[in-house]
Enzyme design. Structure first.
Site, PDB file in Angstrom:
ATOM      1  N   ASP A   1      -0.401 -39.440 -45.488  1.00 18.62           N
ATOM      2  CA  ASP A   1      -1.102 -38.445 -45.305  1.00 18.62           C
ATOM      3  C   ASP A   1      -0.041 -37.890 -43.534  1.00 18.62           C
ATOM      4  O   ASP A   1       1.243 -38.502 -43.028  1.00 18.62           O
ATOM      5  CB  ASP A   1      -1.873 -38.438 -44.259  1.00 18.62           C
ATOM      6  CG  ASP A   1      -2.643 -37.461 -43.630  1.00 18.62           C
ATOM      7  OD1 ASP A   1      -2.619 -36.238 -44.340  1.00 18.62           O
ATOM      8  OD2 ASP A   1      -2.907 -37.391 -42.313  1.00 18.62           O
TER       9      ASP A   1
ATOM     10  N   ASP B   1       0.272 -34.885 -40.705  1.00 14.69           N
ATOM     11  CA  ASP B   1      -0.388 -34.569 -39.396  1.00 14.69           C
ATOM     12  C   ASP B   1      -1.342 -35.729 -38.798  1.00 14.69           C
ATOM     13  O   ASP B   1      -2.893 -36.027 -39.795  1.00 14.69           O
ATOM     14  CB  ASP B   1      -1.210 -33.072 -39.805  1.00 14.69           C
ATOM     15  CG  ASP B   1      -0.029 -31.741 -39.979  1.00 14.69           C
ATOM     16  OD1 ASP B   1       0.421 -31.807 -39.273  1.00 14.69           O
ATOM     17  OD2 ASP B   1       0.156 -31.738 -41.731  1.00 14.69           O
TER      18      ASP B   1
HETATM   19  O1  LIG Z   1      -2.910 -34.291 -41.841  1.00 13.49           O
HETATM   20  P1  LIG Z   1      -2.533 -33.894 -43.086  1.00 13.49           P
HETATM   21  O2  LIG Z   1      -1.524 -33.878 -43.010  1.00 13.49           O
HETATM   22  O3  LIG Z   1      -2.510 -33.564 -44.174  1.00 13.49           O
HETATM   23  O4  LIG Z   1      -2.395 -32.106 -42.635  1.00 13.49           O
HETATM   24  C1  LIG Z   1      -3.572 -31.252 -42.634  1.00 13.49           C
HETATM   25  C2  LIG Z   1      -3.767 -30.452 -41.562  1.00 13.49           C
HETATM   26  O5  LIG Z   1      -2.405 -29.478 -41.913  1.00 13.49           O
HETATM   27  C3  LIG Z   1      -3.591 -30.129 -39.994  1.00 13.49           C
HETATM   28  O6  LIG Z   1      -5.263 -31.357 -39.815  1.00 13.49           O
HETATM   29 MG   LIG Z   2      -3.488 -35.938 -40.993  1.00 13.09          MG
END
Ligand SMILES: O=P(O)(O)OC[C@H](O)CO
Ligand SMILES: [Mg+2]
Length: 238
Positions: free
Chosen positions: A18, A20
């Site tokens: 992942d 963020d």
């Molecule tokens: O956590 P990620 O990388 O899937 O990002 C999701 C959104 O941009 C932020 O929660």
């Molecule tokens: Mg994330």
């Protein structure tokens, strides 16, 4: 700190990250702007709402935000995204790596473990967030973003992780051989919905009930022990 080893982890051959809140310390930016917007309505932004939003595609998180905070009559999900955009565009280029992210990415890449990213974030924001970290992110075999045509539904749907698995050179990879790293409850569910193994690195402010689904919980990527998953161990003493 990590939970004790569970039986049947098997051998991991591929890793999906992942982004963020896991590789990049960007969740704090979303929290900051959402606190500012809710303050305008004399409301406070809390971690139960944060838990529902994080990891999701922008419009899906926006609908949850206006509905659950009770401001949907005054602010639509679409207008919320417009209002927060100017603030986020200032903040994203300052994104910093989470502890242990660089060490783990460089280690797996050096050991020829195929690695990639599956993020809910869309391409324009991805570019702003990663502009100071291009060299590190170039070590990823590929990146699946939230606006990818194969990601019909955001996390907790498995679309992003399944697309990521298909795009490895020898993909799709047996999901039991894939290890996902996630910080968000929706992301952990998405990984399990894809049939994959998942290590969760949750923000300590998240309710502990969100830790029930993951195969392993740790407070930092620095605590990850690759050999517990059949991956090459770190050779340094850190
Ligand atoms: O956590 P990620 O990388 O899937 O990002 C999701 C959104 O941009 C932020 O929660
Ligand atoms: Mg994330």
């Amino acid at each position: 700190m990590s939970t004790p080893a569970t039986a049947g982890r098997g051998s991991i051959s591929h890793v999906i990250f992942d982004m963020d809140g896991l590789l990049l310390d960007t969740e704090k930016f979303y929290t900051e702007v959402q606190e500012i917007i809710l303050a305008r309505f004399n409301k406070t932004f809390d971690w139960s709402l944060k838990a529902k939003m994080m990891g999701r595609k922008a419009i899906e998180a926006a609908r949850i935000f206006v509905d659950e905070s009770g401001i949907s009559d005054s602010l639509s999900a679409e207008d919320f995204l417009v209002e927060r955009e100017a603030m986020l565009q200032e903040l994203f280029p300052t994104s910093e790596l989470m502890p242990g992210a660089s060490r783990l990415i460089k280690h797996l890449h050096a050991k020829n473990i195929p690695i990639c990213i599956a993020t809910g974030t869309h391409t324009r924001h991805f570019d702003l967030k990663t502009q100071r970290h291009k060299e590190l992110f170039s070590l990823m075999h590929h990146v699946v973003r939230g606006d990818d045509p194969e990601v019909k539904q955001g996390k907790p749907a498995p679309d992003g992780f399944l697309a990521a698995s298909r795009r490895f050179k020898d993909g799709p990879v047996d999901p039991q051989k894939v290890l996902v790293f996630e910080d968000a409850p929706s992301g952990v569910l998405a990984a399990k919905n894809a049939g994959m193994n998942v290590v969760m690195v949750p923000d300590p402010r998240l309710d502990i009930s969100h830790q029930d689904v993951a195969d392993q919980i740790m407070t930092s990527l620095l605590d990850f022990k690759p050999e517990e998953w059949g991956l090459p161990p770190f050779e340094d003493s850190n």
